[in-house]
Design a protein around this motif. Structure first.
Motif, PDB file in Angstrom:
ATOM      1  N   LYS A 157      30.729  35.391  38.158  1.00 54.16           N
ATOM      2  CA  LYS A 157      31.636  35.440  39.411  1.00 54.16           C
ATOM      3  C   LYS A 157      32.172  36.863  39.650  1.00 54.16           C
ATOM      4  O   LYS A 157      32.253  37.836  38.453  1.00 54.16           O
ATOM      5  CB  LYS A 157      32.901  34.812  38.834  1.00 54.16           C
ATOM      6  CG  LYS A 157      32.755  33.251  38.953  1.00 54.16           C
ATOM      7  CD  LYS A 157      33.770  32.372  38.643  1.00 54.16           C
ATOM      8  CE  LYS A 157      33.612  30.874  38.307  1.00 54.16           C
ATOM      9  NZ  LYS A 157      33.200  30.257  39.534  1.00 54.16           N
ATOM     10  N   LYS A 158      32.478  37.398  40.581  1.00 49.18           N
ATOM     11  CA  LYS A 158      32.729  38.676  41.018  1.00 49.18           C
ATOM     12  C   LYS A 158      34.292  38.718  41.032  1.00 49.18           C
ATOM     13  O   LYS A 158      35.097  37.767  41.474  1.00 49.18           O
ATOM     14  CB  LYS A 158      32.441  39.124  42.374  1.00 49.18           C
ATOM     15  CG  LYS A 158      32.563  40.547  42.774  1.00 49.18           C
ATOM     16  CD  LYS A 158      31.936  40.786  44.039  1.00 49.18           C
ATOM     17  CE  LYS A 158      31.975  42.221  44.302  1.00 49.18           C
ATOM     18  NZ  LYS A 158      31.463  42.695  45.805  1.00 49.18           N
ATOM     19  N   VAL A 159      34.854  39.554  40.124  1.00 51.21           N
ATOM     20  CA  VAL A 159      36.194  39.439  39.621  1.00 51.21           C
ATOM     21  C   VAL A 159      37.269  40.634  40.149  1.00 51.21           C
ATOM     22  O   VAL A 159      36.586  41.868  40.201  1.00 51.21           O
ATOM     23  CB  VAL A 159      36.709  39.307  38.248  1.00 51.21           C
ATOM     24  CG1 VAL A 159      38.110  39.314  37.808  1.00 51.21           C
ATOM     25  CG2 VAL A 159      35.727  37.955  37.772  1.00 51.21           C
ATOM     26  N   VAL A 160      38.127  40.366  40.746  1.00 52.79           N
ATOM     27  CA  VAL A 160      39.119  41.644  40.888  1.00 52.79           C
ATOM     28  C   VAL A 160      40.322  41.233  40.420  1.00 52.79           C
ATOM     29  O   VAL A 160      41.026  40.272  40.009  1.00 52.79           O
ATOM     30  CB  VAL A 160      39.482  41.703  42.506  1.00 52.79           C
ATOM     31  CG1 VAL A 160      40.602  42.754  42.724  1.00 52.79           C
ATOM     32  CG2 VAL A 160      38.205  42.146  43.219  1.00 52.79           C
ATOM     33  N   ILE A 161      41.086  42.592  39.551  1.00 50.57           N
ATOM     34  CA  ILE A 161      42.328  42.309  38.889  1.00 50.57           C
ATOM     35  C   ILE A 161      43.156  43.217  39.604  1.00 50.57           C
ATOM     36  O   ILE A 161      42.937  44.441  39.966  1.00 50.57           O
ATOM     37  CB  ILE A 161      42.086  42.978  37.604  1.00 50.57           C
ATOM     38  CG1 ILE A 161      41.248  42.120  36.437  1.00 50.57           C
ATOM     39  CG2 ILE A 161      43.650  42.763  36.674  1.00 50.57           C
ATOM     40  CD1 ILE A 161      40.734  42.509  35.100  1.00 50.57           C
ATOM     41  N   ALA A 162      44.731  42.591  39.688  1.00 52.31           N
ATOM     42  CA  ALA A 162      45.540  43.229  40.491  1.00 52.31           C
ATOM     43  C   ALA A 162      46.771  43.727  39.201  1.00 52.31           C
ATOM     44  O   ALA A 162      47.064  42.721  38.526  1.00 52.31           O
ATOM     45  CB  ALA A 162      46.315  42.403  41.459  1.00 52.31           C
ATOM     46  N   ALA A 163      46.948  44.948  39.326  1.00 52.62           N
ATOM     47  CA  ALA A 163      47.977  45.428  38.274  1.00 52.62           C
ATOM     48  C   ALA A 163      49.302  45.410  38.774  1.00 52.62           C
ATOM     49  O   ALA A 163      49.885  46.504  39.279  1.00 52.62           O
ATOM     50  CB  ALA A 163      47.458  47.147  37.775  1.00 52.62           C
ATOM     51  N   ALA A 164      49.778  44.135  38.694  1.00 47.49           N
ATOM     52  CA  ALA A 164      51.134  44.220  39.552  1.00 47.49           C
ATOM     53  C   ALA A 164      52.280  44.203  38.266  1.00 47.49           C
ATOM     54  O   ALA A 164      53.611  44.081  38.812  1.00 47.49           O
ATOM     55  CB  ALA A 164      51.216  42.750  40.349  1.00 47.49           C
TER      56      ALA A 164
END
Length: 227
Positions: free
Chosen positions: A56-63
């Motif tokens: 899977k292609k994953v993006v992380i949001a540093a919120a």
């Protein structure tokens, strides 16, 4: 006999709820909540790594934009997991980081967006308002998305974990628990009460410091370790 009966009863409680990760849409969202210090950042890195290994292609949001060094720590783990991180300067409105991350997720045609959130329970009202805002952005920008809300709990916390779950449940529906720090002497028995009372399944357990030290929860193994 007694031990066996107890084991069976405990397993029954822990397997009552479905502990699969439901990510049926592209993209899907994993919102990660929990108080500071429970191992949220490391858990996100490990879950991202786990998903990337599944192709899977994953993006992380540093919120989590308010805790000093939170973004830097997350960046280290995103690099280890070899996934993309969307970050903004410290103090930025977390909901706007999520908005940007959703945009990136769509552009990159990523499969999963994992969102880190702040964990300052002492400032509960502010924290909870923030989570409501983040959820609104997700619902508006990704209306029919599969969404998991995973609460990270430290296995060594004991009874305090029950209060933590209660506080977060008031704001956002929790779909699963990630139990960390099970590599030490802690057995994490407190989750039995949490699962039983709230009907929230344990989905992952963190068993060490390395990026691969995150396992899918297995009720039989878990109960064996306790008894």
């Amino acid at each position: 006999m007694v031990k066996q009966a107890l084991r069976e009863e405990m397993e029954k409680i822990l397997t009552e709820c479905d502990n699969e990760l439901h990510l049926s849409t592209t993209p899907s969202v994993i919102l990660v909540v929990g108080v500071n210090g429970v191992g949220k950042t490391t858990s996100i890195g490990k879950i991202a790594n786990n998903l990337r290994k599944q192709g899977k292609k994953v993006v992380i949001a540093a919120a989590d934009t308010f805790r000093a060094a939170a973004v830097e720590q997350l960046e280290v783990w995103a690099n280890r997991a070899n996934v993309q991180l969307v970050k903004r300067p410290e103090g930025t409105d977390p909901a706007s980081v999520v908005f940007d991350a959703i945009k990136t997720t769509k552009q990159e045609e990523a499969d999963v967006l994992i969102i880190d959130t702040a964990g300052r329970l002492h400032n509960k009202k502010y924290l909870m308002d923030e989570l409501i805002k983040i959820n609104k952005v997700i619902d508006k920008e990704l209306p029919d998305v599969s969404k998991e809300v995973l609460m990270v709990l430290d296995a060594t916390t004991g009874q305090n974990a029950i209060q933590q779950v209660k506080a977060f449940k008031e704001t956002t529906p929790l779909t699963g628990i990630v139990l960390t720090k099970l590599d030490g002497t802690a057995k994490g028995g407190v989750v039995l009460g949490i699962v039983n009372e709230n009907k929230i399944p344990v989905k992952f357990v963190g068993v060490g410091e390395q990026i691969d030290d995150m396992e899918k929860f297995d009720a039989t193994d878990f109960v064996k370790a306790i008894i």
